[in-house]
Design a protein around this motif. Structure first.
Motif: not given
Length: 226
Positions: A148, A152, A191, A194-195
């Motif tokens: 990551l 993240e 964020l 995406r995580l």
């Protein structure tokens, strides 16, 4: 904290799960030994609450077979003989509660067990099949490394640290963007998005839940084979 309650009596199942969820715990239920052992194999739990009087096998069998997983265990039973208590403790139980009991006392004993177990390995955070190695600062999902970017990584570390409690969005902004760094309106949402996708793509048994108007939290989810 993710707790497995192994209890075959429906009313007691409801009482325990309801109280613990109200106290902020995430709770799974197993009504027999077979389902308990499968749950322990398929998922990672912070603690096990185990009734010894199960319909398909003695709870002591579950206790002994769960020992390689090192899951802290609080035993529930109507067996009040000293020998029974000693046998359970020697088999790996961390504490012993005799029925009938007050749920407030059980909760206190559970928290004590969790505090003791958390001191065993201060270098790891484990939620579901996601592990964070604090010393080396990397994540694994079911044994596979999750790479990551810095923000993240900080986001997931903070959420794992406080789970299952809610992380307030303003606190995340302060944590991820220190020293008055400018933050766009959707920076945190981007964020998180995406995580979420990366956790899903790697088969994580946890996910990030949005608590509208407040922030985010880690919750457990079952992963089904496709």
């Amino acid at each position: 904290m993710h707790i497995l309650v192994v209890e075959d009596h429906p009313a007691l199942q409801q009482l325990l799960s309801g109280h613990l969820r109200n106290c902020g715990f995430e709770v799974d239920i197993a009504a027999n030994g077979r389902d308990a052992l499968k749950a322990l194999t398929d998922h990672s739990f912070d603690a096990l609450i185990l009734d010894l009087g199960l319909p398909d096998m003695d709870g002591m069998q579950v206790l002994k077979r769960s020992q390689p997983l090192k899951t802290p265990c609080l035993v529930l039973t109507a067996r009040d003989a000293l020998n029974s208590r000693i046998t359970a403790l020697n088999a790996g139980a961390d504490d012993y509660v005799i029925k009938p009991f007050e749920v407030a006392e059980l909760e206190a004993r559970l928290r004590a067990v969790l505090r003791r177990s958390s001191t065993v390995d201060m270098h790891k955070l484990i939620r579901g099949n996601v592990t964070y190695e604090r010393e080396f600062r990397f994540f694994q999902i079911a044994g596979k490394v999750l790479d990551l970017p810095r923000r993240e990584s900080l986001l997931l570390e903070e959420m794992l640290r406080v789970a299952p409690r809610i992380v307030i969005k303003d606190r995340l902004e302060e944590h991820l963007y220190p020293s008055g760094e400018a933050v766009t309106l959707n920076a945190i949402e981007a964020l998180v998005s995406r995580l979420r996708r990366k956790l899903t793509d790697m088969g994580a048994t946890i996910k990030i839940d949005t608590v509208r108007g407040i922030g985010y939290r880690i919750i457990h989810q079952a992963v089904t084979d496709v």
